[in-house]
Design a protein around this motif. Structure first.
Motif, short mmCIF file in Angstrom:
data_model
loop_
_atom_site.label_atom_id
_atom_site.label_comp_id
_atom_site.label_asym_id
_atom_site.label_seq_id
_atom_site.Cartn_x
_atom_site.Cartn_y
_atom_site.Cartn_z
N ALA A 26 29.52 -21.34 17.15
CA ALA A 26 30.54 -21.56 18.34
C ALA A 26 32.22 -21.10 18.16
N ALA A 27 32.58 -21.81 17.09
CA ALA A 27 33.65 -20.57 16.71
C ALA A 27 34.20 -19.13 17.28
N ALA A 28 32.76 -19.00 16.47
CA ALA A 28 33.67 -17.42 16.81
C ALA A 28 32.86 -16.90 17.96
N ARG A 29 32.24 -17.55 18.73
CA ARG A 29 32.09 -17.35 20.38
C ARG A 29 32.85 -17.62 21.15
N LEU A 91 36.08 -15.36 9.13
CA LEU A 91 35.92 -14.37 10.35
C LEU A 91 36.08 -14.33 11.71
N CYS A 92 35.44 -15.74 12.12
CA CYS A 92 35.79 -15.93 12.89
C CYS A 92 36.99 -15.26 14.36
N LEU A 138 26.54 -13.30 13.02
CA LEU A 138 28.28 -13.64 13.04
C LEU A 138 28.88 -12.39 13.76
N CYS A 139 28.76 -10.85 13.21
CA CYS A 139 28.62 -9.83 13.92
C CYS A 139 28.01 -9.47 15.17
N ASP A 140 28.37 -8.62 15.51
CA ASP A 140 28.37 -7.82 17.05
C ASP A 140 27.56 -6.58 16.56
N ALA A 141 27.82 -6.22 15.75
CA ALA A 141 26.95 -4.70 15.10
C ALA A 141 27.03 -4.90 13.85
N PRO A 164 22.69 -14.93 17.21
CA PRO A 164 22.14 -14.53 17.97
C PRO A 164 21.41 -12.57 16.62
N ASN A 165 20.63 -11.46 17.28
CA ASN A 165 20.80 -10.45 16.40
C ASN A 165 21.95 -9.36 16.70
N PRO A 166 22.70 -8.62 15.99
CA PRO A 166 23.61 -7.90 16.20
C PRO A 166 23.17 -6.27 16.67
N LEU A 167 23.51 -5.75 17.82
CA LEU A 167 23.32 -4.64 17.95
C LEU A 167 23.53 -3.75 16.95
N ARG A 168 22.02 -2.38 16.53
CA ARG A 168 21.78 -2.03 15.33
C ARG A 168 22.52 -0.82 15.34
#
Ligand SMILES: NC(=O)c1ccc[n+]([C@@H]2O[C@H](COP(=O)([O-])OP(=O)(O)OC[C@H]3O[C@@H](n4cnc5c(N)ncnc54)[C@H](OP(=O)(O)O)[C@@H]3O)[C@@H](O)[C@H]2O)c1
Length: 310
Positions: A26-29, A91-92, A138-141, A164-168
């Motif tokens: 939630a913090a990362a978002r 990292l957040c 935690l990562c977008d990609a 969530p799954n990141p972009l690969r």
């Protein structure tokens, strides 16, 4: 800031590992929004895993955001979930304006990430694998090199954790791969395939389901800065470079990593695919010794080097 030690013990117990992980997600978002708001705020976690603004002296307050320091936890250090805040909150803090690129490798004591034949399942233990899935969440990609796809046919999903799954993103400058790998055909998450522009065919748009993007590659495999720019341009604020050793070393050598995590497992491979490889120094005094943090993960030890933006 309220000293962490004043949080009542009952609250410390309530902060389980699972609850702390939901609070980290939630913090990362929330970071992008908190950065725009520009004011300090304290939060509890509600039952649906969302942050709820509470006064700083509320015993349920677990997280504090301040524009100067980013995220910090108010949870006692002996709470089961404290370690997750310690490990993941730095990292957040990333945003699209202040993105973060983190590398991770799991290696043997003698510095290998796989056997010569490419067997890397698994170098490190279960705790580190769960940690790796948390990093993905935690990562977008998540970026991997072609050698990793060829050896592992990896899914690069977050199947061991909530999130969530990141972009690969598959980096294959010399265009060694074809569309037979699951990452190019499955629907678990989106994939981008990146190769040298001159190796793309006229009118070609996809490899399997994955859009193809071309970069200008000089042939020495150092086009990682272009790769990073291209991923950031898609609105990513956190990028994980997950391997293999060649790809993470290229990012490290080019000075593109903010943090590098190396999990060391207590066994020898003897000979295999190397972890980090950099140009040879002439003296030890030429080697950087970056600030670092150390985390025990079962029998493995994770070193986190803080390379930029401590
Ligand atoms: N323990 C860990 O943390 C971890 C994490 C990820 C991967 N791995 C393991 O690391 C190994 C891969 O790492 P890496 O450093 O060798 O490579 P990598 O960083 O994944 O990818 C880059 C390298 O792969 C080569 N490559 C491209 N296509 C290939 C193919 N079809 N077959 C073989 N190599 C190919 C590339 O050669 P060109 O430059 O000529 O294209 C380049 O040298 C795998 O065995 C994987 O299982 C371990």
């Amino acid at each position: 800031m309220r000293p962490a030690a004043t949080v009542p013990p009952a609250d410390a117990q309530a902060c389980s590992v699972d609850a702390a992980w939901r609070a980290v997600l939630a913090a990362a978002r929330a970071t992008e929004r908190m950065t725009q708001d520009g004011r300090a705020e304290t939060f509890a976690l509600d039952d649906s895993g969302r942050l709820r603004s509470v006064p700083p002296d509320d015993p349920a307050a677990w997280l504090r955001w301040s524009p100067a320091e980013g995220w910090a936890t108010l949870v006692r250090t002996d709470a089961p979930g404290y370690r997750l805040f310690d490990l993941y909150l730095p990292l957040c803090n990333a945003t699209t304006a202040r993105p973060l690129t983190i590398g991770h490798l799991g290696q043997s004591l003698d510095g290998f990430i796989a056997t010569l034949g490419g067997d890397s399942q698994f170098v490190t233990g279960e705790e580190n694998i769960v940690h790796l899935h948390r990093l993905r969440a935690l990562c977008d990609a998540v970026i991997v090199g072609a050698g990793t796809v060829a050896a592992d046919n990896p899914q690069l999903t977050t199947r061991h954790v909530e999130g969530p799954n990141p972009l690969r993103v598959v980096f294959d400058p010399a265009r060694r791969l074809d569309a037979r790998y699951g990452i190019f055909t499955d629907t678990a998450a989106d994939t981008l395939y990146v190769c040298a522009r001159h190796l793309m065919h006229a009118g070609e748009t996809h490899l399997g389901r994955a859009p193809i993007l071309g970069i200008d590659e000089e042939g020495d495999g150092t086009a990682v800065a272009d790769l990073q720019r291209l991923v950031l341009a898609r609105g990513c604020s956190r990028i994980l470079v997950e391997g293999g050793g060649v790809t993470v070393s290229r990012f490290l050598k080019a000075g593109l990593l903010d943090r590098l995590q190396v999990a060391v497992a207590p066994f020898f491979i003897g000979e295999g695919r190397p972890a980090i490889r950099l140009p040879a120094p002439s003296a030890l005094s030429d080697c950087e010794r970056p600030p670092h943090r150390v985390f025990q993960m079962g029998g493995d030890v994770l070193f986190e080097l803080v390379l930029r933006g401590a």
